[in-house]
Design a protein around this motif. Sequence first.
Motif, mmCIF file in Angstrom:
data_model
loop_
_atom_site.group_PDB
_atom_site.id
_atom_site.type_symbol
_atom_site.label_atom_id
_atom_site.label_comp_id
_atom_site.label_asym_id
_atom_site.label_seq_id
_atom_site.Cartn_x
_atom_site.Cartn_y
_atom_site.Cartn_z
ATOM 1 N N THR A 23 0.831 -1.207 0.000
ATOM 2 C CA THR A 23 0.000 0.000 0.000
ATOM 3 C C THR A 23 0.860 1.249 0.000
ATOM 4 O OG1 THR A 23 -1.824 -1.113 1.139
ATOM 5 C CG2 THR A 23 -1.735 1.284 1.310
ATOM 6 N N LYS A 24 1.894 1.256 0.818
ATOM 7 C CA LYS A 24 2.777 2.423 0.877
ATOM 8 C C LYS A 24 3.562 2.589 -0.426
ATOM 9 C CE LYS A 24 3.252 2.880 5.861
ATOM 10 N NZ LYS A 24 2.032 2.134 6.200
ATOM 11 N N ALA A 25 4.021 1.488 -1.006
ATOM 12 C CA ALA A 25 4.754 1.572 -2.275
ATOM 13 C C ALA A 25 3.852 2.094 -3.389
ATOM 14 C CB ALA A 25 5.315 0.200 -2.643
ATOM 15 N N THR B 288 12.689 -4.383 6.330
ATOM 16 C CA THR B 288 13.141 -3.028 6.667
ATOM 17 C C THR B 288 12.873 -2.028 5.555
ATOM 18 O OG1 THR B 288 15.347 -3.596 5.837
ATOM 19 C CG2 THR B 288 14.952 -3.859 8.201
ATOM 20 N N ASP B 289 12.944 -2.472 4.287
ATOM 21 C CA ASP B 289 12.793 -1.510 3.195
ATOM 22 C C ASP B 289 12.369 -2.199 1.907
ATOM 23 O OD1 ASP B 289 15.261 -2.313 1.634
ATOM 24 O OD2 ASP B 289 16.218 -1.707 3.499
ATOM 25 N N ILE B 290 11.887 -1.380 0.987
ATOM 26 C CA ILE B 290 11.582 -1.811 -0.372
ATOM 27 C C ILE B 290 12.393 -0.944 -1.319
ATOM 28 C CG2 ILE B 290 9.821 -2.019 -2.164
ATOM 29 C CD1 ILE B 290 7.742 -2.396 -0.021
ATOM 30 N N ASP B 291 13.146 -1.578 -2.222
ATOM 31 C CA ASP B 291 13.893 -0.840 -3.251
ATOM 32 C C ASP B 291 12.995 -0.678 -4.463
ATOM 33 O OD1 ASP B 291 16.406 -0.697 -1.844
ATOM 34 O OD2 ASP B 291 16.577 -2.844 -2.192
ATOM 35 N N LEU B 292 12.681 0.579 -4.796
ATOM 36 C CA LEU B 292 11.718 0.873 -5.846
ATOM 37 C C LEU B 292 12.378 1.736 -6.922
ATOM 38 C CD1 LEU B 292 8.647 0.526 -6.478
ATOM 39 C CD2 LEU B 292 8.319 2.749 -5.380
ATOM 40 N N ILE C 26 4.381 5.483 -5.747
ATOM 41 C CA ILE C 26 4.381 5.402 -7.213
ATOM 42 C C ILE C 26 3.338 6.343 -7.800
ATOM 43 C CG2 ILE C 26 3.901 3.882 -9.176
ATOM 44 C CD1 ILE C 26 4.999 1.577 -7.353
ATOM 45 N N LYS C 27 2.150 6.353 -7.234
ATOM 46 C CA LYS C 27 1.095 7.235 -7.735
ATOM 47 C C LYS C 27 1.495 8.708 -7.605
ATOM 48 C CE LYS C 27 -3.060 4.403 -7.081
ATOM 49 N NZ LYS C 27 -4.365 4.318 -6.378
ATOM 50 N N THR C 28 2.106 9.056 -6.471
ATOM 51 C CA THR C 28 2.545 10.441 -6.271
ATOM 52 C C THR C 28 3.535 10.865 -7.345
ATOM 53 O OG1 THR C 28 2.206 10.330 -3.878
ATOM 54 C CG2 THR C 28 3.764 11.979 -4.677
ATOM 55 N N LEU C 29 4.500 10.014 -7.651
ATOM 56 C CA LEU C 29 5.518 10.362 -8.645
ATOM 57 C C LEU C 29 4.922 10.417 -10.045
ATOM 58 C CD1 LEU C 29 8.453 8.200 -7.224
ATOM 59 C CD2 LEU C 29 8.252 10.695 -7.158
ATOM 60 N N ASN C 30 4.048 9.490 -10.376
ATOM 61 C CA ASN C 30 3.416 9.530 -11.698
ATOM 62 C C ASN C 30 2.522 10.757 -11.860
ATOM 63 O OD1 ASN C 30 4.246 7.337 -13.408
ATOM 64 N ND2 ASN C 30 3.282 5.931 -11.963
ATOM 65 N N ARG C 31 1.828 11.127 -10.791
ATOM 66 C CA ARG C 31 0.967 12.308 -10.841
ATOM 67 C C ARG C 31 1.793 13.560 -11.124
ATOM 68 N NH1 ARG C 31 -1.644 11.155 -6.604
ATOM 69 N NH2 ARG C 31 -0.379 12.327 -5.106
ATOM 70 N N ASN D 53 6.738 4.841 9.155
ATOM 71 C CA ASN D 53 6.947 4.228 10.469
ATOM 72 C C ASN D 53 7.129 2.723 10.377
ATOM 73 O OD1 ASN D 53 6.769 6.671 11.827
ATOM 74 N ND2 ASN D 53 4.553 6.532 12.102
ATOM 75 N N SER D 54 6.363 2.070 9.512
ATOM 76 C CA SER D 54 6.375 0.603 9.464
ATOM 77 C C SER D 54 7.413 0.043 8.505
ATOM 78 C CB SER D 54 4.997 0.082 9.070
ATOM 79 O OG SER D 54 4.569 0.658 7.848
ATOM 80 N N ILE D 55 7.756 0.783 7.470
ATOM 81 C CA ILE D 55 8.739 0.309 6.493
ATOM 82 C C ILE D 55 9.285 1.509 5.730
ATOM 83 C CG2 ILE D 55 7.138 -0.051 4.553
ATOM 84 C CD1 ILE D 55 8.719 -2.728 4.057
#
Length: 313
Positions: free
Chosen positions: A46-48, A84-88, A52-57, A140-142
């Motif tokens: 959900t956070k990822a 701990t993290d997601i590499d996007l 992504i939506k913010t950057l595309n917008r 906070n969570s990731i």
Amino acid sequence: MNSLGLAPSLISNSAEPLRWLYVSRRFKALQANLALQAATIDDANTKARGVIKTLNRNFRGESIVGHYVVAGSWGKNTAIHPPTDIDLCFILPVEVYHRFNAYSGNKQSQLLNHVKDVLTTTYSQTAIRQDGQVVVVGFNSITIEVVPSFIAADRGLITCDTNNGGRWKQVDPLAEIGVLDQSDNSLRGNHRKLVRIFKQWKRHCNVPIKSFHLEQLIGEALPRMTWGSHDEFWFDWVVRDVFAHMIARAGGGFSMPGGINEWIDLGDAWKSKAESAHQCMLKACEYERENLNLLAGSEWQKIFGTVIPEMVI
């Protein structure tokens, strides 16, 4: 003859006792404890998607979930609980590359700062910072680590490297995933299993080695073992022998898999901790052979912490 009709000599020749009774159950329990939980996966995704939506917008004028590659442990399915993290890798329009490439100074740093500012507008209450080659969105969570990227003309992606005045760097995360897939398939799933297990050692013992380096070393070691593709019954020996291979490779390096022409140094800052772990597991392997459940578990916990059970039944 006795009451069963057997000669006394046949009764006295007892069978060899069963050994290694607890190995499979211990390492299956470890893997279960390292597995990502459904609620954690949903929250991270959900956070990822929001990032992504913010950057595309901002960069394309449309709020969509697209133009990205999930890299690192999340993309390779080697993440462990808690993640701990997601590499996007977010793929920017090519005109953004030409605009920033025309700037003077460290154009890569300027691009990262621009992406950081875009995200800060939406996530004003979240700690967001530039860190080397990524923009770190510290939920906070990731943590979401955004890698501003462009599609390369030949293969893979072009990303930012802000070090030493800045440069454009070519990577190919999808090719890396493909190499891991091929290795994992040939090893009956053991490559990914061992990567997760060794990441827990890295985390528990605070080992200064990159997860990608662990992935490479494990991929080298497993095919060289007779039991490298065997099931969990053999995992005490598998883990032991991967550590032995790692120690022998300290100070060496390897070529980046996936066709990118880059040499990666392994370093040796992690070697002493690998040697300490190897000594513990030599004891653990002997205890496992003799079914000394608690003693074996105690040694494994020195390496992996309490996520591997001290006692199994």
